[in-house]
Scaffold this motif. Sequence first.
Motif, PDB file in Angstrom:
ATOM      1  N   GLY A  73      37.964  42.748 -44.211  1.00 41.65           N
ATOM      2  CA  GLY A  73      37.279  43.886 -43.508  1.00 41.65           C
ATOM      3  C   GLY A  73      37.625  43.984 -42.109  1.00 41.65           C
ATOM      4  N   GLY A  74      37.160  45.145 -41.307  1.00 46.41           N
ATOM      5  CA  GLY A  74      37.489  45.178 -40.017  1.00 46.41           C
ATOM      6  C   GLY A  74      36.673  46.199 -39.332  1.00 46.41           C
ATOM      7  N   ARG A  89      32.848  42.806 -33.907  1.00 46.06           N
ATOM      8  CA  ARG A  89      33.388  41.947 -34.810  1.00 46.06           C
ATOM      9  C   ARG A  89      32.930  42.280 -36.249  1.00 46.06           C
ATOM     10  N   PRO A  90      33.367  41.894 -37.296  1.00 42.91           N
ATOM     11  CA  PRO A  90      33.039  42.052 -38.638  1.00 42.91           C
ATOM     12  C   PRO A  90      32.530  40.941 -39.098  1.00 42.91           C
ATOM     13  N   ALA A  91      31.239  40.937 -39.917  1.00 39.23           N
ATOM     14  CA  ALA A  91      30.510  39.971 -40.801  1.00 39.23           C
ATOM     15  C   ALA A  91      30.660  40.406 -42.092  1.00 39.23           C
ATOM     16  N   PRO A  93      27.663  40.197 -50.679  1.00 37.86           N
ATOM     17  CA  PRO A  93      28.899  40.084 -51.736  1.00 37.86           C
ATOM     18  C   PRO A  93      29.343  41.571 -51.483  1.00 37.86           C
ATOM     19  N   GLY A  94      30.583  42.019 -51.344  1.00 41.53           N
ATOM     20  CA  GLY A  94      31.106  43.201 -51.142  1.00 41.53           C
ATOM     21  C   GLY A  94      30.671  44.202 -49.781  1.00 41.53           C
ATOM     22  N   GLY A  95      29.980  43.568 -48.920  1.00 45.59           N
ATOM     23  CA  GLY A  95      29.648  44.303 -47.479  1.00 45.59           C
ATOM     24  C   GLY A  95      30.059  43.774 -46.435  1.00 45.59           C
ATOM     25  N   VAL A  96      30.562  44.608 -45.586  1.00 47.10           N
ATOM     26  CA  VAL A  96      31.191  44.311 -44.298  1.00 47.10           C
ATOM     27  C   VAL A  96      30.103  44.977 -43.342  1.00 47.10           C
ATOM     28  N   VAL A  97      29.758  44.294 -42.420  1.00 45.97           N
ATOM     29  CA  VAL A  97      28.903  44.898 -41.409  1.00 45.97           C
ATOM     30  C   VAL A  97      29.464  44.653 -39.912  1.00 45.97           C
ATOM     31  N   THR A  98      29.863  45.649 -39.069  1.00 46.33           N
ATOM     32  CA  THR A  98      30.389  45.545 -37.827  1.00 46.33           C
ATOM     33  C   THR A  98      29.219  45.745 -36.640  1.00 46.33           C
ATOM     34  N   TYR A  99      29.614  45.158 -35.550  1.00 47.32           N
ATOM     35  CA  TYR A  99      28.527  45.256 -34.551  1.00 47.32           C
ATOM     36  C   TYR A  99      29.327  45.273 -32.987  1.00 47.32           C
TER      37      TYR A  99
END
Length: 94
Positions: A88-89, A30-32, A36-42
């Motif tokens: 994001g993805g 999943r993306p979170a 601002p301007g950041g995408v974190v995936t786990y």
Amino acid sequence: MSSAAALAVTLGAATLAGAAPATAAPVGCRPAYPYPGGVVTYCSGGTGEHRALCIYWESQTRWTNYGAWVPAKKPSTAWCPPASLIGGGVEVRD
């Protein structure tokens, strides 16, 4: 491989994670958007790798920034200009 297992693989059934082969794409990804301007995936399971994607517009062109490839259960981060972020993805590989 049994016909039931083959059907589950064909259908992409992520619920069979316990019976997954030694090499399998990450699952539960999943993306979170914590910054601002950041995408974190786990990704919560699997043995492959994943990376974050940050999608944005600049000069009427759609761009994608990529995070580092990391193993499941570790976060990947990608950055974009905050005002231009459109989404994001997550991308996965075995």
